[in-house]
Motif scaffolding. Structure first.
Motif, PDB file in Angstrom:
ATOM      1  N   MET A   1      42.494  57.531  -9.726  1.00 45.60           N
ATOM      2  CA  MET A   1      43.805  57.955 -10.549  1.00 45.60           C
ATOM      3  C   MET A   1      45.081  57.121 -10.005  1.00 45.60           C
ATOM      4  SD  MET A   1      45.137  61.693 -11.111  1.00 45.60           S
ATOM      5  CE  MET A   1      43.718  62.304 -11.588  1.00 45.60           C
ATOM      6  N   ASN A   2      45.629  56.314 -10.643  1.00 44.12           N
ATOM      7  CA  ASN A   2      46.806  55.745 -10.346  1.00 44.12           C
ATOM      8  C   ASN A   2      48.092  56.367 -10.487  1.00 44.12           C
ATOM      9  OD1 ASN A   2      48.898  53.796  -9.969  1.00 44.12           O
ATOM     10  ND2 ASN A   2      47.870  52.094 -11.009  1.00 44.12           N
ATOM     11  N   LEU A   3      48.620  56.901  -9.494  1.00 47.62           N
ATOM     12  CA  LEU A   3      49.827  57.836  -9.486  1.00 47.62           C
ATOM     13  C   LEU A   3      51.119  57.042  -9.722  1.00 47.62           C
ATOM     14  CD1 LEU A   3      49.232  60.557  -7.067  1.00 47.62           C
ATOM     15  CD2 LEU A   3      48.731  60.670  -9.293  1.00 47.62           C
ATOM     16  N   SER A   4      51.018  55.756  -9.892  1.00 49.84           N
ATOM     17  CA  SER A   4      52.116  54.709  -9.891  1.00 49.84           C
ATOM     18  C   SER A   4      52.637  54.822 -11.519  1.00 49.84           C
ATOM     19  CB  SER A   4      51.844  53.466  -9.324  1.00 49.84           C
ATOM     20  OG  SER A   4      50.949  52.827  -9.921  1.00 49.84           O
ATOM     21  N   ARG A   5      51.625  55.004 -12.302  1.00 45.92           N
ATOM     22  CA  ARG A   5      51.935  54.965 -13.599  1.00 45.92           C
ATOM     23  C   ARG A   5      52.178  56.410 -14.111  1.00 45.92           C
ATOM     24  NH1 ARG A   5      46.679  51.790 -15.399  1.00 45.92           N
ATOM     25  NH2 ARG A   5      46.883  50.711 -13.226  1.00 45.92           N
ATOM     26  N   PRO A   6      52.893  56.701 -15.292  1.00 50.39           N
ATOM     27  CA  PRO A   6      52.986  57.978 -15.794  1.00 50.39           C
ATOM     28  C   PRO A   6      51.579  58.753 -16.327  1.00 50.39           C
ATOM     29  CG  PRO A   6      54.607  56.551 -16.848  1.00 50.39           C
ATOM     30  CD  PRO A   6      53.572  55.783 -15.847  1.00 50.39           C
ATOM     31  N   LEU A   7      51.494  59.917 -15.873  1.00 54.85           N
ATOM     32  CA  LEU A   7      50.212  60.427 -16.194  1.00 54.85           C
ATOM     33  C   LEU A   7      50.382  61.168 -17.432  1.00 54.85           C
ATOM     34  CD1 LEU A   7      49.316  62.297 -12.856  1.00 54.85           C
ATOM     35  CD2 LEU A   7      48.568  60.182 -13.760  1.00 54.85           C
ATOM     36  N   ASP A   8      49.536  61.184 -18.249  1.00 48.22           N
ATOM     37  CA  ASP A   8      49.461  61.861 -19.534  1.00 48.22           C
ATOM     38  C   ASP A   8      49.061  63.268 -19.388  1.00 48.22           C
ATOM     39  OD1 ASP A   8      46.691  62.685 -20.093  1.00 48.22           O
ATOM     40  OD2 ASP A   8      46.226  60.654 -19.738  1.00 48.22           O
ATOM     41  N   ASP A   9      49.423  64.116 -20.343  1.00 51.58           N
ATOM     42  CA  ASP A   9      49.744  65.673 -20.258  1.00 51.58           C
ATOM     43  C   ASP A   9      48.571  66.289 -19.589  1.00 51.58           C
ATOM     44  OD1 ASP A   9      52.427  65.899 -20.731  1.00 51.58           O
ATOM     45  OD2 ASP A   9      52.060  66.238 -22.771  1.00 51.58           O
ATOM     46  N   VAL A  10      47.146  66.058 -20.440  1.00 46.52           N
ATOM     47  CA  VAL A  10      45.716  66.348 -19.913  1.00 46.52           C
ATOM     48  C   VAL A  10      45.466  65.903 -18.367  1.00 46.52           C
ATOM     49  CG1 VAL A  10      43.447  66.175 -20.636  1.00 46.52           C
ATOM     50  CG2 VAL A  10      45.107  66.196 -22.164  1.00 46.52           C
ATOM     51  N   THR A  11      45.794  64.700 -18.082  1.00 46.54           N
ATOM     52  CA  THR A  11      45.554  64.272 -16.618  1.00 46.54           C
ATOM     53  C   THR A  11      46.586  65.084 -15.601  1.00 46.54           C
ATOM     54  OG1 THR A  11      44.888  62.278 -17.275  1.00 46.54           O
ATOM     55  CG2 THR A  11      45.405  62.197 -15.006  1.00 46.54           C
ATOM     56  N   PHE A  12      47.849  65.217 -16.030  1.00 47.52           N
ATOM     57  CA  PHE A  12      48.520  65.975 -15.231  1.00 47.52           C
ATOM     58  C   PHE A  12      47.994  67.409 -15.062  1.00 47.52           C
ATOM     59  CE2 PHE A  12      52.220  68.742 -14.125  1.00 47.52           C
ATOM     60  CZ  PHE A  12      52.559  68.454 -12.995  1.00 47.52           C
TER      61      PHE A  12
END
Length: 112
Positions: A1-12
């Motif tokens: 998981m790359n936290l440097s990019r915005p996470l979609d709602d499901v992943t968050f």
């Protein structure tokens, strides 16, 4: 998981639930700018600013530097926050639910 990019709602939602279930989450091999660290932090809620005058970055007051390195004879950021257990912002009436630590360099104290 790359936290440097915005996470979609499901992943968050997955990350948030994992944090609530386990209280600590580790995401290895991340390369975060201060902006991306602040962005993922804000997904969890508002950010408390630290009271120490010399620790927050002037360009990003949400980020507090923790370091044992010195520059010009002075510590870069807070130097004494790691030796023992503590709770961040514990002096506030409403304390923080969590803290995010982005470790760039961690010393290995294991015995060989």
């Amino acid at each position: 998981m790359n936290l440097s990019r915005p996470l979609d709602d499901v992943t968050f939602a997955f990350v948030h639930c994992a944090f609530l279930d386990h209280l600590v989450r580790v995401f290895r091999d991340q390369t975060l700018s201060m902006k991306s660290q602040i962005a993922i932090s804000r997904r969890f809620g508002s950010i408390n600013l630290h009271a120490a005058d010399d620790a927050p970055r002037s360009d990003h007051p949400e980020v507090v530097l923790v370091s044992t390195r010195k520059r010009g004879g002075k510590y870069v950021g807070l130097s004494d926050v790691g030796p023992m257990w503590h709770s961040d912002i514990a002096y506030k009436e409403r304390t923080a639910l969590w803290s995010m630590l982005y470790a760039i360099e961690v010393l290995d104290h294991s015995v060989s």
